[in-house]
Design a protein around this motif. Structure first.
Motif, short mmCIF file in Angstrom:
data_model
loop_
_atom_site.label_atom_id
_atom_site.label_comp_id
_atom_site.label_asym_id
_atom_site.label_seq_id
_atom_site.Cartn_x
_atom_site.Cartn_y
_atom_site.Cartn_z
N ASP A 42 0.84 -1.20 0.00
CA ASP A 42 0.00 0.00 0.00
C ASP A 42 0.87 1.25 0.00
OD1 ASP A 42 -2.38 -1.48 0.13
OD2 ASP A 42 -2.32 -1.56 2.31
N ASP A 43 0.29 2.37 -0.38
CA ASP A 43 1.03 3.63 -0.42
C ASP A 43 1.62 4.00 0.93
OD1 ASP A 43 0.58 3.96 -3.13
OD2 ASP A 43 -1.16 5.26 -2.85
N ILE A 44 0.96 3.61 2.02
CA ILE A 44 1.46 3.95 3.36
C ILE A 44 2.84 3.34 3.63
CG2 ILE A 44 0.38 2.02 4.60
CD1 ILE A 44 -0.27 4.15 6.82
N TYR A 45 3.15 2.24 2.96
CA TYR A 45 4.47 1.61 3.09
C TYR A 45 5.58 2.60 2.75
CZ TYR A 45 8.21 -1.85 2.51
OH TYR A 45 9.38 -2.56 2.63
N TYR A 46 5.28 3.50 1.85
CA TYR A 46 6.27 4.46 1.35
C TYR A 46 6.21 5.78 2.12
CZ TYR A 46 6.41 0.92 -2.21
OH TYR A 46 6.52 -0.30 -2.85
N THR A 47 6.07 5.67 3.44
CA THR A 47 6.11 6.84 4.33
C THR A 47 7.16 6.59 5.41
OG1 THR A 47 4.42 6.02 5.86
CG2 THR A 47 3.64 7.30 3.94
N LEU A 48 7.74 7.67 5.92
CA LEU A 48 8.75 7.53 6.96
C LEU A 48 8.16 6.95 8.23
CD1 LEU A 48 11.65 7.90 7.85
CD2 LEU A 48 11.10 10.27 8.47
N ASP A 49 6.96 7.34 8.59
CA ASP A 49 6.32 6.81 9.79
C ASP A 49 6.18 5.29 9.70
OD1 ASP A 49 4.94 7.16 12.37
OD2 ASP A 49 3.16 6.49 11.23
N TYR A 50 5.73 4.80 8.55
CA TYR A 50 5.58 3.36 8.38
C TYR A 50 6.94 2.67 8.44
CZ TYR A 50 3.99 -1.15 6.79
OH TYR A 50 3.71 -2.49 6.73
N GLN A 51 7.95 3.22 7.80
CA GLN A 51 9.27 2.60 7.80
C GLN A 51 9.86 2.54 9.22
OE1 GLN A 51 10.97 0.95 5.31
NE2 GLN A 51 8.99 1.15 4.27
N LYS A 52 9.61 3.56 10.03
CA LYS A 52 10.07 3.53 11.43
C LYS A 52 9.38 2.40 12.19
CE LYS A 52 11.31 8.38 11.97
NZ LYS A 52 10.93 9.66 12.62
N LYS A 53 8.07 2.26 11.98
CA LYS A 53 7.33 1.18 12.64
C LYS A 53 7.79 -0.19 12.13
CE LYS A 53 3.29 3.98 13.60
NZ LYS A 53 1.96 4.38 13.18
N LEU A 54 8.06 -0.28 10.85
CA LEU A 54 8.54 -1.53 10.27
C LEU A 54 9.91 -1.90 10.86
CD1 LEU A 54 8.20 -3.84 8.24
CD2 LEU A 54 9.27 -2.35 6.52
N MET A 55 10.80 -0.93 10.97
CA MET A 55 12.12 -1.20 11.56
C MET A 55 11.98 -1.67 13.01
SD MET A 55 14.52 -0.82 9.32
CE MET A 55 13.35 -1.52 8.16
N ALA A 56 11.08 -1.05 13.77
CA ALA A 56 10.86 -1.46 15.17
C ALA A 56 10.32 -2.89 15.22
CB ALA A 56 9.90 -0.49 15.85
N PHE A 57 9.41 -3.21 14.30
CA PHE A 57 8.86 -4.57 14.22
C PHE A 57 9.96 -5.57 13.87
CE2 PHE A 57 7.22 -7.95 11.46
CZ PHE A 57 6.32 -8.56 12.33
N GLU A 58 10.77 -5.23 12.88
CA GLU A 58 11.85 -6.12 12.47
C GLU A 58 12.84 -6.33 13.62
OE1 GLU A 58 13.58 -4.71 8.80
OE2 GLU A 58 11.77 -5.18 7.64
N MET A 59 13.13 -5.29 14.37
CA MET A 59 14.05 -5.41 15.51
C MET A 59 13.51 -6.40 16.54
SD MET A 59 15.17 -1.40 15.81
CE MET A 59 16.00 -1.58 17.38
N LYS A 60 12.20 -6.36 16.78
CA LYS A 60 11.59 -7.32 17.73
C LYS A 60 11.70 -8.75 17.21
CE LYS A 60 8.41 -4.13 19.92
NZ LYS A 60 7.04 -3.68 20.08
#
Length: 185
Positions: A42-60
């Motif tokens: 989705d387009d939201i994937y290409y936002t900084l807020d989403y990428q920060k959340k994705l990185m936090a998820f990946e770290m977990k």
């Protein structure tokens, strides 16, 4: 684990919220190129807020030992991602296995970046997770990825019918496996 991993041309880092601007740049830059071989985003994937959340998820997921996410930066351009490698479903006994995928910046295709990134990432995930088997799936017409997998020692196992949803339909994929012959039980 010692990070980042350094190769001849690359600095490879694990997921971190601090690299979210670089992941946003990487995936935005390569959006149309990756859409041909990856799941729809989705387009939201290409936002900084989403990428920060994705990185936090990946770290977990990394901390839990269930996944590993690597981002390769060129040494001569250390703020820009050149490739990424993902290992998901890391499983312990009796499987000692994982599934992986990778992508490389469209403008860096054909320069050995994929081979260098994948080789270093495989070595690291095998060492840190005691992996015996790594599975990869690739579209049957993706000759470049097939060549890279075979060059790295992956063995063709067969066709998975209707295995991954891409662009609204399930597509067949070739399945390859890498067996860690040095595995110690």
């Amino acid at each position: 684990m010692t990070y980042p991993i350094e190769t001849e041309r690359l600095i490879i880092r694990l997921s971190d919220v601090g690299i979210a601007p670089a992941t946003l740049d990487y995936f935005s830059r390569n959006r149309s190129f990756f859409e041909n071989v990856e799941a729809e985003r989705d387009d939201i994937y290409y936002t900084l807020d989403y990428q920060k959340k994705l990185m936090a998820f990946e770290m977990k997921k990394i901390e839990s030992g269930l996944s590993a996410y690597y981002y390769a930066f060129l040494k001569d351009d250390p703020g820009r991602i050149a490739a990424s490698v993902t290992f998901i479903n890391i499983r312990n006994a009796p499987y000692y296995s994982t599934t992986f995928g990778y992508d490389v910046d469209e403008k860096l295709q054909g320069q050995g970046i994929a081979t260098e990134t994948v080789r270093a990432s495989i070595d690291d995930v095998i060492k840190n997770h005691n992996i015996h088997r790594i599975e990869a799936r690739v579209l049957p017409d993706n000759d470049v990825s097939i060549h890279i997998l075979e060059k790295l020692g992956f063995i063709y196992e067969g066709i998975e019918k209707s295995s991954i949803l891409l662009k609204g339909s399930f597509r067949d994929h070739k399945r390859y496996a890498y067996i860690n012959e040095a595995f110690i039980y």
